[in-house]
Motif scaffolding. Structure first.
Motif, PDB file in Angstrom:
ATOM      1  N   ARG A  82      -8.510  25.243  10.627  1.00 26.51           N
ATOM      2  CA  ARG A  82      -8.788  23.857  10.337  1.00 26.51           C
ATOM      3  C   ARG A  82      -9.525  23.422  11.503  1.00 26.51           C
ATOM      4  N   TRP A  83     -10.244  22.493  11.203  1.00 26.32           N
ATOM      5  CA  TRP A  83     -11.557  22.072  12.228  1.00 26.32           C
ATOM      6  C   TRP A  83     -10.611  20.915  12.880  1.00 26.32           C
ATOM      7  N   ALA A 149      -7.444  32.792   2.783  1.00 30.06           N
ATOM      8  CA  ALA A 149      -8.483  32.323   3.896  1.00 30.06           C
ATOM      9  C   ALA A 149      -8.527  31.024   3.594  1.00 30.06           C
ATOM     10  N   SER A 150      -9.670  30.506   3.453  1.00 30.53           N
ATOM     11  CA  SER A 150     -10.100  28.814   3.112  1.00 30.53           C
ATOM     12  C   SER A 150     -11.002  28.913   1.918  1.00 30.53           C
ATOM     13  N   PHE A 151     -10.580  29.895   1.005  1.00 32.68           N
ATOM     14  CA  PHE A 151     -11.151  29.922  -0.187  1.00 32.68           C
ATOM     15  C   PHE A 151     -10.597  28.961  -1.169  1.00 32.68           C
ATOM     16  N   PHE A 152     -10.751  27.750  -1.196  1.00 34.19           N
ATOM     17  CA  PHE A 152      -9.885  26.948  -2.118  1.00 34.19           C
ATOM     18  C   PHE A 152     -10.479  26.702  -3.377  1.00 34.19           C
ATOM     19  N   THR A 175     -14.987  22.401   2.639  1.00 31.60           N
ATOM     20  CA  THR A 175     -14.346  21.029   2.219  1.00 31.60           C
ATOM     21  C   THR A 175     -13.215  21.582   1.303  1.00 31.60           C
ATOM     22  N   PRO A 176     -11.931  21.460   1.708  1.00 36.91           N
ATOM     23  CA  PRO A 176     -10.785  21.867   0.777  1.00 36.91           C
ATOM     24  C   PRO A 176     -10.651  20.590  -0.163  1.00 36.91           C
ATOM     25  N   HIS A 182      -7.832  18.652   6.519  1.00 32.59           N
ATOM     26  CA  HIS A 182      -8.795  19.166   7.591  1.00 32.59           C
ATOM     27  C   HIS A 182      -9.718  20.078   6.837  1.00 32.59           C
ATOM     28  N   LEU A 183     -11.131  19.731   7.111  1.00 30.18           N
ATOM     29  CA  LEU A 183     -12.061  20.609   7.094  1.00 30.18           C
ATOM     30  C   LEU A 183     -11.966  22.096   7.659  1.00 30.18           C
TER      31      LEU A 183
END
Ligand code: 6PG
Length: 242
Positions: A82-83, A149-152, A175-176, A182-183
């Protein structure tokens, strides 16, 4: 067959179920520890990718109790971040530093000083490129929406993160959806698949339901964990307990 064309779970995927979360954590830690030891014997270096979220804490505790590993030769990084500042409660780096990193393990985070992940991407890419690959083990989680992962699902940058035009792109900014804070920065699908093994660690009845849905027919964009389940490059073990 292109990865994105498969519609069913590949033969590379095996589901393992455990009596409870603690038993799972201990088996998973033993499994990962064995894999890292083998890597150290064969190559004198090892690499491990872990995930954030709420599931991995008992696994981290169990893994760092394996003191018979030359941890100073093991590189650890994250599947996604999370950024936020690395001392923020939501930072995956903070979680990993506080719960896993010990015995001289070399940790490389994905976050840098750039204001936006889009601006920090090249720097993160360079840092990941310097790690020993293929990764020995990648441990992923799965969200209730079928992300990993962050594959939303339907994230605007999802296609780029899963199937980057630049095959050397190791990470992507994401960008979730509004419900996820969070980005993010995520390793790309090719970066995660460049591994000797992938393990998806999930617990609870809800995740079992979500997994069953993900394992059925349907679009990858709707449940991006399918991109991992349908590929035929890297063996995947699902570790599940109620
Ligand atoms: C994150 C993750 C993410 C996580 C899943 C599962 O930063 O959120 O790395 O991909 O693994 O969301 O999260 P839980 O373990 O909290 O269910």
């Amino acid at each position: 067959m292109k990865i994105s064309e498969a519609t069913t779970v590949s033969d590379m995927v095996h589901f393992r179920s455990f009596a409870d979360k603690q038993t799972l954590a201990e088996y998973l830690a033993r499994d990962v520890a064995e894999q890292l030891k083998r890597a150290l014997e064969e190559r004198n270096a090892a690499s491990l990718v872990v995930s954030g979220g709420s599931t991995p804490k008992p696994f981290f505790a169990a893994l760092r109790s394996h003191t018979d590993i030359a941890w100073e030769k093991v590189s650890v990084t994250l599947a996604d971040e999370r950024w936020v500042d690395t001392d923020d409660e939501d930072s995956n780096e903070k979680l990993v530093r506080e719960n896993l990193i010990a015995h001289g393990m070399r940790f490389t985070g994905l976050k840098n000083a750039a204001f936006l992940p889009q601006e920090g991407r090249m720097e993160t890419n360079a840092v990941i490129a310097a790690l020993p690959r293929p990764f020995d083990v990648v441990v992923l989680g799965m969200g209730d929406d079928g992300h990993t992962a962050s594959f939303f699902p339907y994230a605007p940058e999802l296609q780029t993160a899963l199937y980057p035009e630049d095959k050397k792109a190791l990470c992507a900014a994401i960008t979730p959806p509004d419900y996820a804070p969070h980005l993010r920065m995520t390793l790309t699908l090719p970066a995660l698949l460049d591994a000797r093994r992938i393990i998806i660690h999930m617990t609870g009845a809800k995740k079992q339901e979500v997994y069953a849905k993900a394992a059925a027919d349907g679009a990858i964009e709707a449940m991006p964990v399918r991109a991992i389940l349908r590929q035929e490059q890297t063996p995947v073990d699902i570790y599940w307990a109620a």
